[in-house]
Scaffold this motif. Structure first.
Motif, PDB file in Angstrom:
ATOM      1  N   SER A  31       0.832  -1.203   0.000  1.00 51.40           N
ATOM      2  CA  SER A  31       0.000   0.000   0.000  1.00 51.40           C
ATOM      3  C   SER A  31       0.864   1.249   0.000  1.00 51.40           C
ATOM      4  CB  SER A  31      -0.943   0.009   1.196  1.00 51.40           C
ATOM      5  OG  SER A  31      -0.219   0.156   2.380  1.00 51.40           O
ATOM      6  N   GLY A  32       0.691   2.067  -1.008  1.00 47.10           N
ATOM      7  CA  GLY A  32       1.379   3.352  -1.047  1.00 47.10           C
ATOM      8  C   GLY A  32       0.623   4.369  -0.228  1.00 47.10           C
ATOM      9  N   ASN A  33      -0.662   4.224  -0.152  1.00 41.90           N
ATOM     10  CA  ASN A  33      -1.486   5.108   0.661  1.00 41.90           C
ATOM     11  C   ASN A  33      -2.769   4.379   1.042  1.00 41.90           C
ATOM     12  OD1 ASN A  33      -3.399   5.350  -1.449  1.00 41.90           O
ATOM     13  ND2 ASN A  33      -2.222   6.995  -2.379  1.00 41.90           N
ATOM     14  N   LEU A  34      -3.589   5.062   1.774  1.00 45.89           N
ATOM     15  CA  LEU A  34      -4.816   4.441   2.272  1.00 45.89           C
ATOM     16  C   LEU A  34      -5.771   4.053   1.151  1.00 45.89           C
ATOM     17  CD1 LEU A  34      -6.196   3.625   4.860  1.00 45.89           C
ATOM     18  CD2 LEU A  34      -7.202   5.899   4.989  1.00 45.89           C
ATOM     19  N   TRP A  35      -5.847   4.863   0.096  1.00 45.21           N
ATOM     20  CA  TRP A  35      -6.753   4.547  -1.009  1.00 45.21           C
ATOM     21  C   TRP A  35      -6.320   3.289  -1.743  1.00 45.21           C
ATOM     22  CZ3 TRP A  35     -11.318   6.187  -0.605  1.00 45.21           C
ATOM     23  CH2 TRP A  35     -11.573   7.432  -0.050  1.00 45.21           C
ATOM     24  N   ASN A  36      -4.998   3.095  -1.885  1.00 50.61           N
ATOM     25  CA  ASN A  36      -4.520   1.853  -2.500  1.00 50.61           C
ATOM     26  C   ASN A  36      -4.928   0.650  -1.672  1.00 50.61           C
ATOM     27  OD1 ASN A  36      -3.343   3.159  -4.634  1.00 50.61           O
ATOM     28  ND2 ASN A  36      -1.285   3.091  -3.797  1.00 50.61           N
ATOM     29  N   CYS A  37      -4.849   0.790  -0.365  1.00 56.14           N
ATOM     30  CA  CYS A  37      -5.251  -0.280   0.539  1.00 56.14           C
ATOM     31  C   CYS A  37      -6.741  -0.585   0.378  1.00 56.14           C
ATOM     32  CB  CYS A  37      -4.936   0.116   1.975  1.00 56.14           C
ATOM     33  SG  CYS A  37      -5.351  -1.116   3.207  1.00 56.14           S
ATOM     34  N   LEU A  42     -11.132  -4.025  -1.771  1.00 52.10           N
ATOM     35  CA  LEU A  42     -12.359  -4.133  -2.559  1.00 52.10           C
ATOM     36  C   LEU A  42     -12.177  -5.136  -3.703  1.00 52.10           C
ATOM     37  CD1 LEU A  42     -15.221  -3.013  -3.239  1.00 52.10           C
ATOM     38  CD2 LEU A  42     -14.056  -1.354  -4.693  1.00 52.10           C
ATOM     39  N   HIS A  43     -11.064  -5.033  -4.393  1.00 52.34           N
ATOM     40  CA  HIS A  43     -10.793  -5.906  -5.533  1.00 52.34           C
ATOM     41  C   HIS A  43     -10.682  -7.373  -5.101  1.00 52.34           C
ATOM     42  CE1 HIS A  43      -9.259  -6.991  -9.464  1.00 52.34           C
ATOM     43  NE2 HIS A  43      -8.212  -7.567  -8.897  1.00 52.34           N
ATOM     44  N   ALA A  70     -16.827 -11.032   1.261  1.00 49.44           N
ATOM     45  CA  ALA A  70     -16.987 -10.234   0.046  1.00 49.44           C
ATOM     46  C   ALA A  70     -18.003  -9.111   0.219  1.00 49.44           C
ATOM     47  CB  ALA A  70     -17.404 -11.133  -1.105  1.00 49.44           C
ATOM     48  N   LEU A  71     -18.961  -9.290   1.100  1.00 46.34           N
ATOM     49  CA  LEU A  71     -19.993  -8.267   1.296  1.00 46.34           C
ATOM     50  C   LEU A  71     -19.610  -7.190   2.306  1.00 46.34           C
ATOM     51  CD1 LEU A  71     -23.196 -10.487   1.179  1.00 46.34           C
ATOM     52  CD2 LEU A  71     -22.220  -9.046  -0.627  1.00 46.34           C
ATOM     53  N   LYS A  72     -18.447  -7.327   2.937  1.00 47.92           N
ATOM     54  CA  LYS A  72     -17.989  -6.296   3.866  1.00 47.92           C
ATOM     55  C   LYS A  72     -17.630  -5.035   3.081  1.00 47.92           C
ATOM     56  CE  LYS A  72     -15.694  -9.042   7.430  1.00 47.92           C
ATOM     57  NZ  LYS A  72     -14.373  -9.298   8.024  1.00 47.92           N
ATOM     58  N   PRO A  73     -17.875  -3.870   3.655  1.00 45.38           N
ATOM     59  CA  PRO A  73     -17.450  -2.633   2.995  1.00 45.38           C
ATOM     60  C   PRO A  73     -15.912  -2.579   2.919  1.00 45.38           C
ATOM     61  CG  PRO A  73     -18.859  -2.176   4.896  1.00 45.38           C
ATOM     62  CD  PRO A  73     -18.584  -3.632   4.906  1.00 45.38           C
ATOM     63  N   PHE A  74     -15.395  -1.878   1.927  1.00 43.10           N
ATOM     64  CA  PHE A  74     -13.947  -1.855   1.693  1.00 43.10           C
ATOM     65  C   PHE A  74     -13.170  -1.212   2.841  1.00 43.10           C
ATOM     66  CE2 PHE A  74     -15.520   2.062  -0.187  1.00 43.10           C
ATOM     67  CZ  PHE A  74     -14.623   3.017   0.295  1.00 43.10           C
TER      68      PHE A  74
END
Length: 77
Positions: A31-37, A42-43, A70-74
């Protein structure tokens, strides 16, 4: 115990000692940042839905566990 088991235990003990001395990072290495994580989580959760029963068994999950994950929020770990 045979000699091979003794070697494995010795190596694992050394690895555990090294891990105890190494500071633990809570962020994954990729992870470079939180959004990448978030994106990676999600993917990979969506990919769980595409796995067949044999693949799920290989990773130690059943269909209901995969669906629950899979149904958990990202944003949830």
């Amino acid at each position: 115990m045979n000699g091979l088991s003794d070697v494995r235990l010795t190596l694992q003990a050394r690895e555990l000692e090294q891990e105890q001395r190494t500071p633990v990072s809570l962020a994954p290495a990729w992870s470079g940042n939180l959004w990448n994580c978030f994106w990676m989580r999600l993917h990979t959760r969506r990919q769980l839905l595409e796995l067949d029963e044999h693949a799920l068994k290989d990773i130690g999950l059943n269909r209901s566990q995969a669906l629950e994950e899979a149904l958990k929020p990202f944003w949830k770990v």
